[in-house]
Design a protein around this motif. Structure first.
Motif, mmCIF file in Angstrom:
data_model
loop_
_atom_site.group_PDB
_atom_site.id
_atom_site.type_symbol
_atom_site.label_atom_id
_atom_site.label_comp_id
_atom_site.label_asym_id
_atom_site.label_seq_id
_atom_site.Cartn_x
_atom_site.Cartn_y
_atom_site.Cartn_z
ATOM 1 N N LEU A 146 51.897 36.957 43.792
ATOM 2 C CA LEU A 146 52.622 36.351 42.668
ATOM 3 C C LEU A 146 52.659 37.279 41.457
ATOM 4 O O LEU A 146 53.662 37.352 40.754
ATOM 5 C CB LEU A 146 51.921 35.055 42.218
ATOM 6 C CG LEU A 146 51.884 33.884 43.184
ATOM 7 C CD1 LEU A 146 50.933 32.812 42.648
ATOM 8 C CD2 LEU A 146 53.279 33.302 43.360
ATOM 9 N N ALA A 147 51.541 37.941 41.199
ATOM 10 C CA ALA A 147 51.418 38.690 39.949
ATOM 11 C C ALA A 147 50.365 39.781 40.089
ATOM 12 O O ALA A 147 49.461 39.678 40.924
ATOM 13 C CB ALA A 147 51.024 37.745 38.813
ATOM 14 N N ILE A 148 50.506 40.828 39.282
ATOM 15 C CA ILE A 148 49.528 41.922 39.269
ATOM 16 C C ILE A 148 49.243 42.319 37.827
ATOM 17 O O ILE A 148 50.169 42.506 37.041
ATOM 18 C CB ILE A 148 50.047 43.169 40.032
ATOM 19 C CG1 ILE A 148 50.387 42.825 41.485
ATOM 20 C CG2 ILE A 148 49.020 44.307 39.968
ATOM 21 C CD1 ILE A 148 51.043 43.955 42.265
ATOM 22 N N GLU A 244 44.423 43.754 39.553
ATOM 23 C CA GLU A 244 44.036 42.402 39.934
ATOM 24 C C GLU A 244 45.289 41.763 40.498
ATOM 25 O O GLU A 244 46.281 41.596 39.795
ATOM 26 C CB GLU A 244 43.523 41.633 38.731
ATOM 27 C CG GLU A 244 42.327 42.351 38.142
ATOM 28 C CD GLU A 244 41.262 41.411 37.648
ATOM 29 O OE1 GLU A 244 40.764 40.615 38.465
ATOM 30 O OE2 GLU A 244 40.962 41.469 36.463
ATOM 31 N N VAL A 246 47.139 38.737 42.205
ATOM 32 C CA VAL A 246 47.044 37.285 42.341
ATOM 33 C C VAL A 246 48.037 36.831 43.400
ATOM 34 O O VAL A 246 49.237 37.113 43.286
ATOM 35 C CB VAL A 246 47.366 36.601 41.000
ATOM 36 C CG1 VAL A 246 47.282 35.079 41.147
ATOM 37 C CG2 VAL A 246 46.413 37.087 39.919
ATOM 38 N N GLY A 247 47.530 36.148 44.418
ATOM 39 C CA GLY A 247 48.396 35.635 45.468
ATOM 40 C C GLY A 247 48.376 34.121 45.506
ATOM 41 O O GLY A 247 47.616 33.481 44.776
ATOM 42 N N THR A 248 49.219 33.562 46.365
ATOM 43 C CA THR A 248 49.291 32.105 46.458
ATOM 44 C C THR A 248 48.000 31.510 47.015
ATOM 45 O O THR A 248 47.721 30.342 46.801
ATOM 46 C CB THR A 248 50.453 31.683 47.369
ATOM 47 O OG1 THR A 248 50.368 32.438 48.589
ATOM 48 C CG2 THR A 248 51.799 31.956 46.719
ATOM 49 N N LYS A 249 47.199 32.329 47.730
ATOM 50 C CA LYS A 249 45.981 31.778 48.329
ATOM 51 C C LYS A 249 44.715 32.481 47.868
ATOM 52 O O LYS A 249 43.638 32.240 48.420
ATOM 53 C CB LYS A 249 46.071 31.876 49.859
ATOM 54 C CG LYS A 249 47.130 30.952 50.447
ATOM 55 C CD LYS A 249 47.190 31.092 51.943
ATOM 56 C CE LYS A 249 48.300 30.227 52.511
ATOM 57 N NZ LYS A 249 48.691 30.710 53.860
ATOM 58 N N GLY A 250 44.824 33.347 46.885
ATOM 59 C CA GLY A 250 43.608 34.018 46.442
ATOM 60 C C GLY A 250 43.905 35.209 45.561
ATOM 61 O O GLY A 250 45.051 35.451 45.188
ATOM 62 N N VAL A 251 42.857 35.934 45.232
ATOM 63 C CA VAL A 251 42.956 37.059 44.304
ATOM 64 C C VAL A 251 42.203 38.245 44.889
ATOM 65 O O VAL A 251 41.109 38.083 45.420
ATOM 66 C CB VAL A 251 42.315 36.684 42.941
ATOM 67 C CG1 VAL A 251 42.402 37.851 41.972
ATOM 68 C CG2 VAL A 251 42.987 35.454 42.344
#
Lengths: 327, 335
Positions: A146-148, A244, A246-251
């Protein structure tokens, strides 16, 4: 595996020393000579390793080398790459690939026309932690990205890096490209939009020493990257490369150079970190020469170099226009 | 000084527990519309439980009313308390809109009561140390700040957080802490840029502030982080860096072998950083002291208004994809 003869053009960028060290360790490589208009800069390594010295890189290009490693000031990358391609030499070029989209495209085009390979030196792709994290993401451990949030904060490099007529830019150009390339590599999605803030806060210099570069990718991923030369003289190490993710199921968090011992010595002016992680520069040059030896595509292309440098260039445009820039 | 706490959720209970042990403060009552919540808090902290706000005011006559209700209820209860002549402590964010916040400030001023907004990060010893060091010049002129704040999604346990109209998002509820702290340390903000990703289970936002004095700050706010609550900040200046990371400052680490059914033991771990008092204690103690002495608070109601102004600009930027600019040259265009 075929043997590869390599020449080096300019040691203006200090990475040249570790690239040379890496090349000298490879069994299938001979480093024949070094061209550098500043003899003092390379006299030590030329003598130590019994290499030929050229004041003019065009003399080096007349020899029977297969490939060159270019570590000159940013503004010289394009001409030297094009001259090398015209001489039929494969090129490993230090980042940023160039200082304008037009010249980088020309570098890519000429290399293609002349049938030589162009690789951009992004050693961060060989950081063991980066590779480990990328594999975890590919296994689906954090779902969809999703994001970095990234940082490539460093110490102010001084010398030609802060002379705009030689560097083409400051911290934003110098430190956007590494982590930007990792983001491009992880996401494989074009950059859609760039917004940036920059300033000159830490040093009395002619270029920006700080930047916060924001990127939106076509696949919806958002990212921010601190590119600042914000490490003070007293900082225990040169800087960092962190992401860092960030994913839909974790980081997944990457702190590339956290494999370190802390050193407190009365003989030093400050505490220092002594890094004990794997070398990335050695594996970068190995990746280059193996591709040349085997006639396979280089692992990091000129297009890769162009893509991440374009984000830095868009960042400068965003700073000038004070708005987000669509690519 | 008699204090009544309104709202017995997590924050209300924290405040109540601090008043209960604070010399010079008397926890006179707790109020919650859910009787069980009120009774449980009253029992835990040794006071009386009420479900009716006005009845509590009539019977208890507190000096101070501490509002720990969801944000969308702040205005109504702050104004009701002020109109009864009570000093008010209000949880952050002060209100969902600037207009509501201004009205609350105006009513309290007119009624001659104090209004405090509980921006507690200004009272965290680690953050306080950073702002004091920066003010002392230890790191020179500030250039670049990176801050982050991550935790579980509050909507999992408190459904009102899932209604974005009531919370105004992770920016308004979580990142406001860093926004207010940084504004307290670095002064007024000249522009705001924000990006946000939202899924069913998480909200991740990056906000970049540009301050009038020049500095750039990037703040990360994350609801739905699959780890323990984490905060970190690094302030880089012309003469040095000061930084804090909650992941590296535990003073107590506990590792236990849990009950196990299979062969491999399960290890339960907890890392803690205990302090004599929590930061809310120092915050509330400071507010009560300001009421006694009449001195200006370390963080004022106007600061609370400014904080939501910046948050709302960040929400706007996340929607439009363009920075929002403050200041004299742009104000006319925005308002």
């Amino acid at each position: 595996m075929n043997h590869v003869k390599v020449g080096m053009i300019s040691f203006a960028h200090g990475h040249a020393f570790s690239y040379l060290r890496g090349l000298l360790e490879l069994p299938n490589v001979t480093v024949t000579g070094i061209a550098d208009e500043v003899r003092d800069r390379v006299a030590g390594v030329v003598e130590k390793h019994g290499l030929a010295y050229y004041e003019d890189y065009r003399e080096l290009l007349k020899t029977d080398i297969d490939a060159v490693v270019i570590c000159s000031e940013n503004v010289h990358h394009a001409q030297q790459t094009i001259d090398s391609a015209n001489a039929g030499k494969h090129v490993l070029c230090e980042k940023p690939l160039g200082i304008s989209t037009e010249e980088m495209q020309r570098m890519i085009d000429v290399c293609r026309e002349k049938g030589v390979q162009l690789m951009t030196a992004f050693p961060c792709r060989y950081i063991t932690a980066v590779l480990d994290a990328k594999a975890a993401i590919e296994r689906g451990e954090i779902g969809e990205i999703l994001a970095i949030k990234g940082t490539n904060r460093g110490t102010m490099p001084g010398s030609w890096f802060i002379e705009p007529e030689l560097s083409g830019g400051g911290a934003v150009l110098d430190h956007t490209v590494h982590v930007m390339d990792l983001m491009n590599w992880f996401l494989d999605s074009p950059v859609a939009e760039v917004y940036a803030e920059a300033g000159t806060f830490f040093h009395d210099i002619k270029v920006d020493d700080s930047g916060m570069v924001h990127v939106k990718f076509e696949n919806g991923v958002i990212a921010a990257l601190d590119t600042s030369w914000s490490r003070p003289k007293m900082f225990p190490t040169w800087g960092d490369v962190t992401m860092e993710i960030v994913g839909t199921k974790g980081v997944v968090s990457i702190d590339s150079f956290n494999q370190k011992n802390e050193v407190f010595s009365n003989l030093a002016a400050k505490p220092t970190y002594s890094g004990w992680g794997d070398s990335m520069d050695g594996r970068l040059v190995e990746g280059f020469v193996n591709a040349i030896a085997n006639g396979t595509p280089v692992p990091i292309t000129g297009e890769d170099g162009l893509k991440s440098a374009q984000v830095a260039l868009a960042a400068y445009e965003s700073i000038a226009q004070k708005k987000a820039i669509k690519l | 000084m008699k204090v009544a706490v309104i709202g017995c959720g997590g924050m209300g209970r924290t405040h109540a527990s601090d008043y209960a042990k604070m010399p010079g403060a008397e926890l006179a009552a707790v109020v919650d519309f859910m009787e069980e919540a009120a009774k449980s808090a009253a029992e835990a902290y040794g006071t009386q439980a009420y479900t009716d706000f006005d009845q509590m005011l009539d019977e208890v006559d507190p000096d101070v009313v501490d509002i720990c209700l969801p944000t969308y209820l702040h205005k109504e209860y702050v104004i009701r308390a002020a109109n009864r002549g009570k000093h008010v402590i209000c949880e952050k964010p002060i209100a969902p809109t600037k207009e509501d916040a201004q009205e609350m400030i105006d009513v309290c001023r007119k009624q001659g009561v104090r209004l405090f907004v509980a921006h507690v990060v200004r009272f965290f010893p680690n953050y306080l140390d950073i702002s004091r060091k920066v003010e002392s010049g230890a790191i020179g002129k500030v250039g670049v700040v990176n801050a982050k704040r991550r935790g579980g999604h509050p909507g999992r346990t408190r459904p009102w957080y899932n209604d974005r109209a009531k919370t105004g998002s992770v920016i308004m509820d979580l990142m406001i802490h860093d926004i207010d702290f940084l504004r307290g340390m670095l002064g007024e903000v000249s522009s705001v840029y924000a990006m946000s990703r939202l899924t069913e289970h998480m909200e991740y936002t990056l906000v970049t502030l540009r301050f009038e004095q020049g500095a750039i700050a990037n703040i990360e706010g994350f609801w739905g982080y699959p780890g323990s609550f984490t905060t970190a900040i690094e302030v880089a200046g012309s003469e040095g860096i000061i930084r804090f990371d909650s992941e590296t400052t535990s003073t107590v680490k506990i590792r236990k072998i849990a009950e196990t059914e299979g062969a491999a033991p399960v290890v339960v771990s907890a890392d803690r950083s205990p302090t004599l008092h929590d930061p809310y204690y120092y915050e509330l103690e400071h507010f009560l002291s300001c009421i006694r002495t009449g001195e200006e608070a370390r963080v004022t109601a106007e600061d609370g208004l400014k904080a939501i102004e910046i948050c709302l600009a960040a929400v706007e930027s996340a929607e439009t994809g363009q920075p929002v600019t403050f200041g004299s040259d742009s104000k006319a265009g925005r308002e």
